[in-house]
Design a protein around this motif. Structure first.
Motif, short mmCIF file in Angstrom:
data_model
loop_
_atom_site.label_atom_id
_atom_site.label_comp_id
_atom_site.label_asym_id
_atom_site.label_seq_id
_atom_site.Cartn_x
_atom_site.Cartn_y
_atom_site.Cartn_z
N CYS A 1 -9.28 21.75 -52.09
CA CYS A 1 -8.00 21.93 -52.76
C CYS A 1 -7.57 23.40 -52.79
O CYS A 1 -6.38 23.70 -52.72
CB CYS A 1 -8.06 21.38 -54.18
N ALA A 2 -8.54 24.31 -52.88
CA ALA A 2 -8.18 25.73 -52.90
C ALA A 2 -7.44 26.11 -51.62
O ALA A 2 -6.40 26.80 -51.68
CB ALA A 2 -9.44 26.58 -53.06
N ARG A 3 -7.95 25.68 -50.47
CA ARG A 3 -7.27 25.99 -49.21
C ARG A 3 -5.88 25.34 -49.16
O ARG A 3 -4.92 25.94 -48.68
CB ARG A 3 -8.10 25.51 -48.02
N ALA A 4 -5.79 24.11 -49.65
CA ALA A 4 -4.51 23.40 -49.63
C ALA A 4 -3.51 24.05 -50.59
O ALA A 4 -2.31 24.11 -50.29
CB ALA A 4 -4.73 21.93 -49.99
N ILE A 5 -3.98 24.53 -51.73
CA ILE A 5 -3.09 25.18 -52.70
C ILE A 5 -2.42 26.40 -52.09
O ILE A 5 -1.23 26.65 -52.29
CB ILE A 5 -3.89 25.57 -53.97
N VAL A 6 -3.19 27.17 -51.31
CA VAL A 6 -2.62 28.35 -50.65
C VAL A 6 -1.47 27.93 -49.73
O VAL A 6 -0.42 28.56 -49.71
CB VAL A 6 -3.72 29.10 -49.86
N ARG A 7 -1.66 26.84 -48.99
CA ARG A 7 -0.59 26.39 -48.08
C ARG A 7 0.56 25.78 -48.85
O ARG A 7 1.72 25.88 -48.43
CB ARG A 7 -1.14 25.36 -47.08
N ASP A 8 0.28 25.16 -50.02
CA ASP A 8 1.36 24.62 -50.85
C ASP A 8 2.31 25.72 -51.32
O ASP A 8 3.53 25.51 -51.39
CB ASP A 8 0.79 23.93 -52.10
N LEU A 9 1.76 26.87 -51.63
CA LEU A 9 2.52 27.90 -52.32
C LEU A 9 3.01 29.04 -51.43
O LEU A 9 3.95 29.74 -51.82
CB LEU A 9 1.66 28.51 -53.45
N TYR A 10 2.39 29.25 -50.26
CA TYR A 10 2.69 30.46 -49.49
C TYR A 10 2.91 30.17 -48.01
O TYR A 10 2.32 29.24 -47.47
CB TYR A 10 1.54 31.48 -49.63
N ALA A 11 3.75 31.01 -47.38
CA ALA A 11 3.93 30.97 -45.94
C ALA A 11 2.65 31.45 -45.26
O ALA A 11 1.80 32.09 -45.89
CB ALA A 11 5.12 31.83 -45.53
N PRO A 12 2.46 31.15 -43.95
CA PRO A 12 1.17 31.39 -43.30
C PRO A 12 0.61 32.80 -43.42
O PRO A 12 -0.54 32.98 -43.81
CB PRO A 12 1.45 31.00 -41.85
N THR A 13 1.39 33.83 -43.07
CA THR A 13 0.83 35.18 -43.10
C THR A 13 0.52 35.61 -44.52
O THR A 13 -0.53 36.19 -44.80
CB THR A 13 1.80 36.18 -42.44
N GLU A 14 1.43 35.34 -45.45
CA GLU A 14 1.15 35.66 -46.85
C GLU A 14 -0.01 34.83 -47.37
O GLU A 14 -0.79 35.28 -48.22
CB GLU A 14 2.41 35.40 -47.70
N ILE B 1 -3.84 43.26 -42.07
CA ILE B 1 -2.93 42.21 -41.60
C ILE B 1 -1.48 42.70 -41.55
O ILE B 1 -0.78 42.47 -40.53
CB ILE B 1 -3.08 40.94 -42.45
N PRO B 2 -0.92 43.36 -42.58
CA PRO B 2 0.47 43.82 -42.47
C PRO B 2 0.68 44.84 -41.37
O PRO B 2 1.78 44.96 -40.83
CB PRO B 2 0.76 44.42 -43.85
N ARG B 3 -0.37 45.59 -41.02
CA ARG B 3 -0.23 46.66 -40.02
C ARG B 3 -0.49 46.17 -38.60
O ARG B 3 0.21 46.58 -37.66
CB ARG B 3 -1.20 47.80 -40.35
N LEU B 4 -1.50 45.34 -38.45
CA LEU B 4 -1.91 44.93 -37.10
C LEU B 4 -1.55 43.49 -36.76
O LEU B 4 -1.56 43.13 -35.58
CB LEU B 4 -3.43 45.11 -36.95
N GLY B 5 -1.29 42.67 -37.76
CA GLY B 5 -1.13 41.23 -37.52
C GLY B 5 -2.49 40.55 -37.53
O GLY B 5 -3.55 41.20 -37.46
N VAL B 6 -2.47 39.25 -37.58
CA VAL B 6 -3.71 38.48 -37.72
C VAL B 6 -4.57 38.61 -36.46
O VAL B 6 -5.79 38.83 -36.55
CB VAL B 6 -3.40 37.00 -38.01
N ARG B 7 -3.98 38.48 -35.29
CA ARG B 7 -4.77 38.45 -34.06
C ARG B 7 -5.53 39.77 -33.84
O ARG B 7 -6.72 39.77 -33.54
CB ARG B 7 -3.88 38.14 -32.86
N ARG B 8 -4.84 40.90 -33.98
CA ARG B 8 -5.51 42.18 -33.76
C ARG B 8 -6.52 42.48 -34.86
O ARG B 8 -7.57 43.08 -34.62
CB ARG B 8 -4.47 43.30 -33.67
N THR B 9 -6.23 42.05 -36.09
CA THR B 9 -7.18 42.24 -37.19
C THR B 9 -8.48 41.51 -36.91
O THR B 9 -9.58 42.06 -37.07
CB THR B 9 -6.57 41.75 -38.51
#
Length: 411
Positions: A113-126, A268-276
């Motif tokens: 549920c913790a993982r699902a709650i994050v997706r319920d409330l936030y866009a992917p990068t956030e 993440i805000p500086r490099l993005g997910v892939r480069r991080t």
């Protein structure tokens, strides 16, 4: 709910897993000797918990997508507290393994549920950044768990260490009942029809982004589990550390992991997910290779393992938030099911690794060796780097799904 409450809830739900493992690890050798059990039986107290944890998520995920997160969390954490009480009063290793399996099944509700709650409330990068905050809280709990487990085991015996799990479960249940508000609106809930569920599972399992991040999280957890499953026997039996000293080592490991989650939020805000993820994989491969080479050269002492392992666990603090949030990011309508499938994959690998390690680690001091730990970490570091530098670079861009897909399920 305020952001602070969300982070606290995520920290406790995600932290149930290290609490259930790290806190009792310093007591595991004493527990094994107290029951006169074999190393294989001792490993079952960990692998049974993890296998039940993985399997249960396949049930909890669709149920949470149908009935919401709150009722699943209340039932799950209530069962976790009761199973923890049962494990304290176990009269045999078989009973303890059974209660640990129940505990793992209940724990699956919270972590899924913790993982699902994050997706319920936030866009992917956030969502990746919020997951890193929750996992920072997990790291704090892990910092506390191992030293506390060592102290309780030394002062009051191994049953006291297991009793602390019951206290944690009851406190988390009380917080959820008091402050947690439902995050899945009624209009976004999914029916429990077999046909619809089969379509949902098929859509998730055919999505390359799901497999990319699920494999990243699984491989990274495989390395962590290798350390958790062997470290108490390596450091206490093979290298002669006390339980309290071992607990302090685990504290230091968890502290470095927290630093990794902070690095994740900064990069993440500086490099993005892939480069991080790619940068973190360089630390993973360096640390895992050094651990493996030192073990192969016969440098069998505490810091020959821990210093390179700090590089591995620092990167783990990046790979887990990105992997866990990335696996559910394409599925706002079925985040619970996607979370369940990702969690199930992680626990199957952990169970398999536990069986392999159990056959190669002696329960006592005679014949104790560091090689299953060092070779295992080397193996997983290579796997993680391969995933990070290939699959994540190709399929790892986290984007908000098209607005049309969102509005079809919202008012």
């Amino acid at each position: 709910m305020s952001t602070g409450v969300v982070v606290l809830v995520l920290s406790l739900l995600l932290g149930a897993q290290p609490i259930a493992t790290d806190l009792y690890l310093p007591a595991l050798p004493a527990l094994t000797q107290g029951f006169g059990a074999s190393m294989h039986q001792a490993q079952l107290t960990l692998t049974a918990l993890l296998l039940a944890f993985g399997l249960s998520q396949l049930v909890w995920g669709p149920l949470s997508d149908r009935f919401g997160r709150r009722p699943i969390l209340l039932w799950g954490m209530g069962a976790f507290a009761l199973a923890s009480v049962g494990s304290v009063f176990s009269a045999s290793m078989e009973q303890l393994v059974l209660w640990r399996a129940v505990q793992g099944a209940a724990m699956g509700a919270g972590v899924m549920c913790a993982r699902a709650i994050v997706r319920d409330l936030y866009a992917p990068t956030e969502g990746a950044r919020m997951m890193s905050k929750g996992l920072s809280g997990l790291g704090v709990l892990a910092c506390i768990s191992a030293p506390l487990g060592g102290l309780l085991s030394d002062w009051l015996g191994w049953r006291a260490a297991l009793g602390a799990l019951a206290v944690f479960g009851a406190a988390t249940l009380a917080l959820l009942a008091w402050r947690f508000e439902e995050t899945l609106p009624v209009e976004r809930r999914q029916p429990l029809h077999l046909g619809e569920m089969a379509v949902t599972w098929s859509r998730i399992l055919r999505h390359p982004t799901f497999w990319t991040f699920a494999l990243l999280a699984t491989a990274s957890y495989g390395g962590l589990f290798t350390f958790l499953a062997t470290s108490s026997f390596v450091f206490i039996n093979a290298l002669g550390l006390s339980k309290t000293h071992y607990g302090l080592l685990m504290f230091s490991m968890s502290f470095v992991y927290i630093l990794g989650t902070i690095v994740c939020r900064r990069l993440i805000p500086r490099l993005g997910v892939r480069r991080t993820v790619a940068v973190a994989a360089g630390f993973t491969l360096t640390g895992g290779t050094l651990v493996g080479v030192f073990g192969w050269l016969g440098w069998h002492h505490t810091w020959a393992i821990m210093l390179p392992y700090y590089l591995f666990i620092l990167a783990h603090g990046v790979h887990q938030p990105c992997g866990q949030s990335g696996a559910v990011s394409p599925f706002p309508q079925s985040a619970g099911t996607a979370s369940a499938l990702s969690g199930f994959l992680m626990m199957v690998v952990a169970f398999t690794m536990g069986q392999w390690l159990g056959a190669r680690m002696p329960a006592g001091t005679e014949g104790a060796t560091v090689l299953p730990l060092t070779n295992g970490l080397w193996f997983w570091s290579v796997v993680i780097a391969a995933i990070a530098w290939t699959l994540v670079q190709r399929y790892g861009e986290l984007r908000q799904p098209p607005q049309r897909a969102q509005t079809s399920a919202t008012p």
